[in-house]
Design a protein around this motif. Structure first.
Motif, PDB file in Angstrom:
ATOM      1  N   VAL A  95       0.842  -0.971  -0.159  1.00 34.21           N
ATOM      2  CA  VAL A  95       0.188  -0.081  -0.005  1.00 34.21           C
ATOM      3  C   VAL A  95       0.831   1.019  -0.405  1.00 34.21           C
ATOM      4  N   LEU A  96       0.732   1.857  -1.430  1.00 32.22           N
ATOM      5  CA  LEU A  96       1.589   3.458  -1.314  1.00 32.22           C
ATOM      6  C   LEU A  96       0.841   4.211  -2.301  1.00 32.22           C
ATOM      7  N   TYR A  97       1.680   4.742  -2.306  1.00 32.01           N
ATOM      8  CA  TYR A  97       1.628   6.035  -3.325  1.00 32.01           C
ATOM      9  C   TYR A  97       1.745   6.478  -4.293  1.00 32.01           C
ATOM     10  N   PRO A  98       1.408   5.949  -5.442  1.00 29.01           N
ATOM     11  CA  PRO A  98       1.747   5.366  -6.773  1.00 29.01           C
ATOM     12  C   PRO A  98       2.882   6.853  -7.461  1.00 29.01           C
ATOM     13  N   HIS A  99       2.419   8.151  -7.542  1.00 30.76           N
ATOM     14  CA  HIS A  99       3.219   9.168  -8.218  1.00 30.76           C
ATOM     15  C   HIS A  99       4.011   9.828  -7.276  1.00 30.76           C
ATOM     16  N   LEU A 100       4.436   8.534  -5.636  1.00 29.71           N
ATOM     17  CA  LEU A 100       5.734   9.151  -5.346  1.00 29.71           C
ATOM     18  C   LEU A 100       6.849   8.337  -5.800  1.00 29.71           C
ATOM     19  N   SER A 101       8.703   9.161  -5.443  1.00 32.04           N
ATOM     20  CA  SER A 101       8.999   8.288  -5.613  1.00 32.04           C
ATOM     21  C   SER A 101       9.705   7.630  -4.557  1.00 32.04           C
TER      22      SER A 101
ATOM     23  N   PHE B 149     -19.720  20.200 -10.603  1.00 30.60           N
ATOM     24  CA  PHE B 149     -18.236  19.256 -10.835  1.00 30.60           C
ATOM     25  C   PHE B 149     -16.883  19.333  -9.133  1.00 30.60           C
ATOM     26  N   PRO B 150     -17.559  19.690  -8.473  1.00 29.92           N
ATOM     27  CA  PRO B 150     -17.136  19.606  -7.263  1.00 29.92           C
ATOM     28  C   PRO B 150     -17.261  18.393  -6.100  1.00 29.92           C
ATOM     29  N   LEU B 151     -18.922  18.078  -6.552  1.00 31.78           N
ATOM     30  CA  LEU B 151     -19.414  16.822  -5.284  1.00 31.78           C
ATOM     31  C   LEU B 151     -18.667  15.646  -6.009  1.00 31.78           C
ATOM     32  N   PHE B 152     -18.763  15.779  -7.478  1.00 32.03           N
ATOM     33  CA  PHE B 152     -18.014  14.153  -7.899  1.00 32.03           C
ATOM     34  C   PHE B 152     -16.887  14.144  -7.876  1.00 32.03           C
ATOM     35  N   ASN B 153     -16.030  14.975  -7.521  1.00 30.11           N
ATOM     36  CA  ASN B 153     -14.412  15.602  -7.394  1.00 30.11           C
ATOM     37  C   ASN B 153     -13.985  15.103  -6.432  1.00 30.11           C
ATOM     38  N   ALA B 154     -14.970  14.921  -5.529  1.00 27.98           N
ATOM     39  CA  ALA B 154     -14.590  15.339  -3.441  1.00 27.98           C
ATOM     40  C   ALA B 154     -15.349  14.240  -3.361  1.00 27.98           C
ATOM     41  N   ILE B 155     -15.924  13.178  -4.087  1.00 28.65           N
ATOM     42  CA  ILE B 155     -16.314  12.333  -3.866  1.00 28.65           C
ATOM     43  C   ILE B 155     -15.388  10.778  -3.830  1.00 28.65           C
ATOM     44  N   PHE B 156     -14.103  11.060  -4.553  1.00 32.79           N
ATOM     45  CA  PHE B 156     -13.741  10.007  -4.594  1.00 32.79           C
ATOM     46  C   PHE B 156     -11.965   9.766  -3.147  1.00 32.79           C
ATOM     47  N   ALA B 157     -12.407  11.159  -2.924  1.00 29.34           N
ATOM     48  CA  ALA B 157     -11.447  11.832  -2.034  1.00 29.34           C
ATOM     49  C   ALA B 157     -11.016  10.582  -1.183  1.00 29.34           C
ATOM     50  N   PHE B 158     -11.683  10.136  -0.607  1.00 30.35           N
ATOM     51  CA  PHE B 158     -11.766   9.318   0.872  1.00 30.35           C
ATOM     52  C   PHE B 158     -11.725   7.449   0.035  1.00 30.35           C
ATOM     53  N   PRO B 159     -12.220   7.757  -0.545  1.00 31.31           N
ATOM     54  CA  PRO B 159     -12.326   5.866  -0.277  1.00 31.31           C
ATOM     55  C   PRO B 159     -10.859   5.297  -1.608  1.00 31.31           C
TER      56      PRO B 159
ATOM     57  N   MET C 136      -4.509   3.671   2.034  1.00 32.38           N
ATOM     58  CA  MET C 136      -3.213   3.808   3.121  1.00 32.38           C
ATOM     59  C   MET C 136      -3.301   4.745   4.500  1.00 32.38           C
ATOM     60  N   LEU C 137      -4.877   5.653   4.453  1.00 32.00           N
ATOM     61  CA  LEU C 137      -5.678   5.962   6.192  1.00 32.00           C
ATOM     62  C   LEU C 137      -5.627   4.387   6.514  1.00 32.00           C
TER      63      LEU C 137
ATOM     64  N   GLU D  16      -1.532   3.746   7.679  1.00 28.75           N
ATOM     65  CA  GLU D  16      -1.368   4.538   8.426  1.00 28.75           C
ATOM     66  C   GLU D  16      -1.882   4.805  10.003  1.00 28.75           C
ATOM     67  N   ARG D  17      -2.773   4.769   9.776  1.00 32.72           N
ATOM     68  CA  ARG D  17      -3.285   4.736  11.100  1.00 32.72           C
ATOM     69  C   ARG D  17      -3.672   3.966  12.090  1.00 32.72           C
ATOM     70  N   SER D  18      -3.178   2.528  11.657  1.00 33.97           N
ATOM     71  CA  SER D  18      -2.550   1.311  12.004  1.00 33.97           C
ATOM     72  C   SER D  18      -1.762   1.471  13.022  1.00 33.97           C
ATOM     73  N   SER D  19      -0.934   2.459  12.093  1.00 31.89           N
ATOM     74  CA  SER D  19       0.486   1.967  12.343  1.00 31.89           C
ATOM     75  C   SER D  19       1.226   3.392  13.774  1.00 31.89           C
ATOM     76  N   GLY D  20      -0.377   4.421  13.587  1.00 30.82           N
ATOM     77  CA  GLY D  20       0.232   5.939  14.681  1.00 30.82           C
ATOM     78  C   GLY D  20       1.172   7.092  14.379  1.00 30.82           C
ATOM     79  N   MET D  21       1.129   7.151  12.988  1.00 33.33           N
ATOM     80  CA  MET D  21       1.390   7.678  12.445  1.00 33.33           C
ATOM     81  C   MET D  21       1.571   9.458  12.336  1.00 33.33           C
ATOM     82  N   TYR D  22       0.168   9.859  12.922  1.00 30.62           N
ATOM     83  CA  TYR D  22      -0.272  11.106  12.463  1.00 30.62           C
ATOM     84  C   TYR D  22      -1.699  11.005  12.734  1.00 30.62           C
TER      85      TYR D  22
END
Length: 673
Positions: A155-161, A467-477, A482-483, A486-492
């Motif tokens: 589970v990693l962010y694909p667009h980060l190096s 437009f902003p409604l349907f863009n924001a829907i994808f944010a958390f799912p 990743m959430l 990282e939350r299970s590890s107590g990162m933040y």
């Protein structure tokens, strides 16, 4: 110093492992950290935060309920008669792992290895019977931040190096006592140790984005947990997808971590001989039940003592153990099959395998379980005073970084991860093309054509609601895996993540509607007053923020993109119909819907801004040639002038705050840790 018992039992394995790892540089992480000249104090600070942790688990059992049809299979049809049955995943697993030891869990696919590992990390949902203790203490938030967990799925962010991924992890997880340069040095050390130097600047990739290889991605996942020097590190199939040389390097690194005073537990499917010799202890599972738990060097003598002789040409002990876990004992079964074949009474192979499994489980309960239980009861490797002091000290520093530091790091990471999305040419083209098209359709509309102008105003409220409604829907799912990790590890803190996530979306969420309104407003021939234009722009931006908040709330509540999109479509359709443009006379029993529609308030405010006085006239071709704006049906039904426009602004602000609070509470309920 390791316990004397450990020295006696693992000396042969240690010698063999040392012989197989002489070509691997720096097997110990403490030597590597000392080898970094730019960070002489890094290891000492990390060493202070590391306390020895003994993991004990006794008689662990776990079951789940499944629905089966009358044929005993998983039911896929609703019209079939179903019954709830209980499936046992784990059944009476026990073990003990001390600091400095590497425990490997062996077993066939579906034997419960991953379930047991997840239970030891306190991440398994549902009720678990048995006891799991960490330094004789139950799981707590302070213990959670001393545990590293590497899942089987990367589970990693694909667009980060690679470098960015590990650097941000170091910024979030390493203590504030370390400077930025020391945290970067720790990252560089991990990259070098895991052999990631060649791909350090390559993106992780995933899905349709081409990135690093699967083996490199696995090493990045391991490095993500190694960055904090955890006291207990649990890994699920860390060698999966790796070649034999890379797998040996990974296990040698993990063994070096264990020798540095950490407790290591890993699952592995089918290790080679060289890998098996690096294990201090093994747990062998067969259909969720243990058939062995103890020192790796004693496994062969134990099975020989209960009558299961390994073949004379055996090279890899793991192959023999996996055969036993499958209910296959090569020597005895071969003789039995020959006898029964000549007698014409060949036994059912499945029944024979089940009988062997039951025999192995019974032997474990009779011979090994009493010894393990005695070890758990008499374990005194770490004194009670040292344990309580280490845990007490950890509670005083619950978070390694402050809220503000977490917010800044998460915001920067989010902007870099989503820069391809926020500043994508396709998204900009979409908005610009619609703005120019609508500007051409309403090109310099005549003020006398009030119907056209009101239609353009309503288009503003609807487009910048959808437009902003349907863009924001994808944010958390989309960020849910990743959430969870990282939350299970107590990162933040969840609040710092939420604020950083929402703030990171604001630039493009506000820039695009600004450009859109600027282009369409002047092309459409609306009120040429600059004050009116600025007020219209502010109203649209407020509508965008409210719409985005609703999208975040729907996504956080449902956490399923398809379900959230369906509900959002129905919601916006209702808001569209009750917005005040299409229907002028809504029945009283359903008229309350317009008061929960932010599109209605946005539309109403822009109309009020455009037409300051309802007594303004426009050319309508009536008896006198002119009509009042306030008498136009689409304006009159809005009830403009009955109360101050600040009531409408207040309603939008309440929605803005309410939706975002609702989104945060939904996340909090889904991720309480």
């Amino acid at each position: 110093m390791l316990p004397p018992e450990h020295d006696r039992s693992t000396a042969p394995a240690a010698a063999a492992a040392a012989a197989t790892t002489t070509t691997i540089s720096h097997p110990r992480p403490d030597l590597l950290i000392h080898a970094v000249p730019s960070a002489p104090d890094t290891f000492s600070i990390l060493r202070q935060s590391l306390f020895s942790l003994t993991l004990k688990f006794e008689n662990i059992s776990y079951s789940i309920k499944v629905q089966t049809n009358k044929r005993g299979c998983l039911s896929l049809r609703n019209n079939e008669s179903q019954s709830n049955t209980t499936r046992t995943i784990l059944n009476g697993v026990s073990g003990l792992v001390r600091p400095g030891e590497l425990l490997a869990m062996l077993g066939t696919s579906g034997s419960g290895k991953t379930t047991l590992l997840t239970a030891l990390a306190a991440r398994l949902p549902g009720k678990i019977s048995g006891t799991i203790t960490y330094n004789d203490k139950p799981f707590s938030s302070s213990i959670k931040r001393k545990i590293g967990f590497v899942s089987q799925d990367d589970v990693l962010y694909p667009h980060l190096s690679v470098l960015e991924t590990l650097t941000y992890a170091a910024m979030l997880r390493l203590p504030n006592k370390l400077t930025y340069e020391e945290k970067v040095a720790q990252t560089e050390m991990i990259i070098e140790e895991l052999g990631l130097t060649r791909c350090r600047n390559s993106v992780i990739g995933g899905g349709i984005l081409r990135g690093i290889s699967g083996g490199e991605r696995k090493r990045v996942s391991i490095g993500h947990e190694m960055i904090v020097n955890p006291s207990l590190l649990l890994l699920d199939e860390p060698t999966s997808g790796l070649d034999s040389t890379t797998a040996q390097r990974i296990v040698a690194t993990l063994r070096g971590l264990a020798r540095g005073g950490r407790t290591l537990v890993m699952t592995i499917h089918q290790p080679s001989t060289r890998l098996y010799r690096m294990f201090d202890k093994v747990v062998v599972l067969s259909d969720g039940s243990p058939i062995y738990s103890g020192d790796a060097v004693r496994v062969m003598p134990y099975f020989e003592s209960i009558g299961y002789l390994p073949p004379f040409n055996l090279i890899n002990p793991a192959d023999f153990l996996l055969d036993l876990a499958n209910g296959i004992a090569p020597d005895s079964i071969r003789e039995d099959q020959v006898e029964h074949f000549h007698g014409g009474l060949l036994l059912d192979r499945q029944d024979d395998q089940n009988s062997i499994k039951q025999s192995l489980v019974a032997s474990f309960r009779k011979n090994l379980y009493p010894q393990i239980k005695a070890q758990i009861l008499t374990e005194t490797n770490i004194s009670t005073v040292a344990r309580s002091n280490s845990l007490k000290g950890s509670k005083n520093n619950e978070w390694t970084t402050s809220w503000w530091e977490q917010f800044k790091i998460l915001l920067k990471r989010g902007l870099r991860e989503r820069r391809h999305e926020s500043y994508s040419g396709l998204r900009i083209f979409q908005v610009m093309s619609v703005s120019f098209l609508s500007g051409l359709l309403w090109w310099h509309s005549d003020p006398s054509h009030i119907q056209d102008q009101v239609g353009l105003i309503f288009f503003f409220s609807i487009f910048w609601g959808f437009f902003p409604l349907f863009n924001a829907i994808f944010a958390f799912p989309l960020e849910r895996p990743m959430l969870n990790k990282e939350r299970s590890s107590g990162m933040y803190r969840l609040s710092s993540y939420y604020m950083a996530r929402t703030a990171g979306d604001l630039p493009m969420e506000l820039v695009l509607p600004t450009v859109f309104v600027t282009v369409t407003y002047w092309m459409g021939g609306l009120n040429p007053s600059m004050i009116t234009f600025l007020l219209t722009l502010l109203i649209v931006l407020l509508n965008v923020l409210v719409s985005q908040g609703l999208g975040l709330a729907l996504g956080a509540i449902l956490m399923e993109v398809k379900q959230a999109t369906t509900l959002a479509s129905v919601t916006m359709l209702v808001f569209l119909l009750v917005g005040g443009y299409y229907i002028e006379h809504i029945p009283l029993f359903i008229s309350w819907l317009k008061y929960v529609s932010f599109s209605h308030y946005c539309y109403k405010l822009i109309v009020e801004t455009q037409y300051h006085s309802l007594n303004e006239v426009y050319h309508c071709g009536g008896s006198f040639g002119y009509c009042k704006v306030g008498d136009f049906p689409a304006v009159k039904c809005l009830g403009i002038g009955n109360h101050s426009l600040w009531w409408d602004v207040t309603a939008l602000f309440f929605m803005l705050v309410g939706y975002r609070i609702l989104a945060f509470l939904a996340l909090k309920m889904g991720h309480p840790c």
